[in-house]
Design an enzyme around this catalytic site. Structure first.
Site, PDB file in Angstrom:
ATOM      1  N   GLU A 297       0.854  -1.188   0.000  1.00 17.33           N
ATOM      2  CA  GLU A 297       0.000   0.000   0.000  1.00 17.33           C
ATOM      3  C   GLU A 297       0.890   1.238   0.000  1.00 17.33           C
ATOM      4  O   GLU A 297       1.682   1.460   0.927  1.00 17.33           O
ATOM      5  CB  GLU A 297      -0.919  -0.002   1.228  1.00 17.33           C
ATOM      6  CG  GLU A 297      -2.000   1.046   1.192  1.00 17.33           C
ATOM      7  CD  GLU A 297      -3.066   0.795   0.117  1.00 17.33           C
ATOM      8  OE1 GLU A 297      -3.827   1.723  -0.167  1.00 17.33           O
ATOM      9  OE2 GLU A 297      -3.120  -0.335  -0.438  1.00 17.33           O
ATOM     10  N   GLU A 327      -0.476   9.624  -5.955  1.00 14.67           N
ATOM     11  CA  GLU A 327       0.645   8.692  -5.914  1.00 14.67           C
ATOM     12  C   GLU A 327       0.947   8.127  -7.302  1.00 14.67           C
ATOM     13  O   GLU A 327       2.105   7.921  -7.661  1.00 14.67           O
ATOM     14  CB  GLU A 327       0.336   7.566  -4.925  1.00 14.67           C
ATOM     15  CG  GLU A 327       0.237   8.068  -3.483  1.00 14.67           C
ATOM     16  CD  GLU A 327      -0.885   7.455  -2.664  1.00 14.67           C
ATOM     17  OE1 GLU A 327      -1.261   8.069  -1.649  1.00 14.67           O
ATOM     18  OE2 GLU A 327      -1.389   6.382  -3.042  1.00 14.67           O
ATOM     19  N   ASP A 481      -7.286   2.982   2.617  1.00 17.61           N
ATOM     20  CA  ASP A 481      -6.970   1.707   3.257  1.00 17.61           C
ATOM     21  C   ASP A 481      -8.183   0.779   3.270  1.00 17.61           C
ATOM     22  O   ASP A 481      -8.048  -0.432   3.052  1.00 17.61           O
ATOM     23  CB  ASP A 481      -6.489   1.965   4.689  1.00 17.61           C
ATOM     24  CG  ASP A 481      -5.281   2.879   4.724  1.00 17.61           C
ATOM     25  OD1 ASP A 481      -4.299   2.583   4.014  1.00 17.61           O
ATOM     26  OD2 ASP A 481      -5.316   3.896   5.435  1.00 17.61           O
TER      27      ASP A 481
END
Length: 500
Positions: A297, A327, A481
């Protein structure tokens, strides 16, 4: 007989007189009678209202989201864990006697002014970011102010702990969590989570989550969407101090899935430290048995050299990665991939550009080429309006269910609900898009009644589903998450064929 005729005549004369003196009387009487009587359906029944696109997508997910044939039984998660203090970002900065001003990004925060400028910079973009605060004493004063701010809330924090907590909500799973677990965090963890004794420490690591709402304004800066800015002075997680403990515990725990996070925390510790620890992390990850899939992750980073090292050395030795639009863009900028000239996404990230970058990662740093020695075969990408699951053919199953499950939990959790409420969400995905930004490309569309759109490029399959975006999100931290955890829960790794 004549008496009835006289009565009828007199009634007609009376009604005629009333109509002559008040021409609106008949219509008013009819309106009164119609409102007084109960509303009756036509004898044949009215036509049913067609579902809204949001309703159609929610119904479609119910059909698509089915459990994989082979489920995980034991999942090991590590290595960043902390306590999150969630607070209004603008409110906290005002409580710190800071005035609004111009924004500017800082790779590391050294003082309150750096914090203010970085917060304004990302609030104006509506983008998530996470930064290390270098001054321990100043950070502790800010943390005390945050904890004492009216409405501040404490939660389980850290990508590993959040993913572990989400996975542990499934009673069929046994979850191992390895990270710096202090007494406050230990009390908040699900009872189903196993924490190795070596992970327990006397004090908790605190992270400050500065949230802002869509449309919230401070000075001249206005947030285009709800998000958060995270800061910490977290040395335990910053050094990934529990990595070796985590890897050593895997053999005894007998995990059939490993989830790794926390690499981003090392960035703020300086090049000398992350250079050394990254090499050690690569060795540790390589020690995991080949039959056990590893999911990495990712999280917000700013050092291109560091991100490029992760791209070159870590990503090829894991099987799956999860990341968001910030990201993904930073990954291609750091590695010189497609659309690296983009400085930022303009609104909803273009699906074609996202598809190009995902394909590049799997071809250049993954196993899209069957002859490649890389292990990466799965990327779970999430942004506010849609999610994409890109997988190399033959390695993963149940992709439509997995990507839908991730989008569904994003919709419900953002609204603070257990299930999707279609009255509280809105569709922001582009209904028509292309499979690539350049030729050759396929014209595709989102069909709300079949809410997963698929396409292939070479031997890579793409599954896209819209997100039903919460109109008034209650909490944005931890959504990525939860999305990755839910996607993994419904994913099925295809065992490799036996070697001849």
């Amino acid at each position: 007989m004549w008496r009835k005729a006289v009565l009828v005549a007199m009634l007609a004369l009376g009604m005629g007189y009333l109509f002559h003196t008040d021409p609106e009387l008949p219509s008013r009487m009819l309106n009164y009678v119609s409102q007084s009587l109960p509303q009756m359906e036509p004898s044949g029944g009215s036509e049913p209202r067609p579902p809204t696109p949001e309703e159609a997508i929610a119904r479609g997910w119910q059909t698509i989201i089915t459990a994989p044939a082979r489920r995980w039984g034991r999942v090991a998660v590590g290595v960043n864990a902390c306590v999150d203090v969630v607070v209004s970002g603008v409110g906290l900065l005002q409580a710190l006697a800071l005035e609004p001003g111009s924004g500017g990004d800082h790779e590391v925060l050294h003082n309150k002014e750096d914090l203010k400028e970085a917060f304004i910079h990302y609030m104006g973009k509506g983008a998530a970011a996470e930064r290390f605060f270098s001054d321990k004493q100043v950070f502790q004063r800010i943390a005390r102010a945050a904890a004492e701010y009216p409405g501040a809330q404490l939660y389980v924090g850290g990508n590993a702990a959040l993913i572990g907590q989400k996975l542990a909500s499934n009673p069929q799973l046994v979850v191992l969590l390895c990270g710096p677990v202090g007494p406050k965090l230990h009390d908040m963890l699900d009872e189903q989570i196993v924490v190795p004794p070596e992970s327990l420490q006397e004090t908790d690591e605190f992270h400050l989550i500065l949230e802002y709402k869509s449309g919230e304004q401070w000075g001249s800066s206005k947030a285009p969407q709800a998000n958060r800015f995270i800061l910490s002075h977290d040395v335990s997680n910053g050094k990934m101090s529990m990595l070796e403990t985590f890897i050593a515990s895997l053999e005894e725990f007998e995990a059939d899935l490993v989830v790794l996070s926390g690499l981003h925390m090392m960035e703020g510790m300086g090049r000398d430290l992350w250079d050394k620890r990254l090499k050690e992390a690569v060795v540790a990850i390589s020690d995991v048995r080949n039959e056990v899939p590893i999911h990495l992750e990712l999280a917000s980073m700013t050092d291109r050299d560091y991100m490029n090292r992760i791209l070159e050395e870590v990503i090829p030795i894991v099987n799956s990665i999860g990341l968001n639009e910030q990201e993904l863009l930073f990954l291609t900028q750091s590695g010189g991939g497609p659309h690296a000239d983009l400085t930022s996404w303009d609104g909803v990230p273009d699906v074609g550009r996202v598809s190009d970058i995902l394909l590049w990662i799997l071809e250049q740093h993954g196993r899209a080429d069957p002859e490649s020695e890389a292990d990466l075969t799965r990327i779970h990408f999430h942004t506010l309006a849609y999610h994409i699951l890109a997988t190399v053919d033959g390695h993963w199953g149940n992709q439509a269910a997995a990507v839908s499950a991730g989008a569904r939990v994003a919709s419900s959790q953002a609204c603070g609900l257990q299930a999707v409420d279609t009255n509280k969400v809105v569709l922001k995905v582009p209904l028509n898009f292309y499979s690539s930004f350049s030729e050759p490309r396929e014209s595709l569309k989102v069909d709300p009644t079949r809410p997963v759109t698929t396409w292939r490029r070479g031997n890579v399959s793409f599954h896209l589903t819209p997100v039903l975006v919460c109109k008034q999100p209650l909490r944005t931290v931890g959504l990525g998450d939860a999305i990755s955890a839910e996607g993994l829960l419904f994913s099925e790794a295809t065992p490799p064929p036996p070697e001849l």
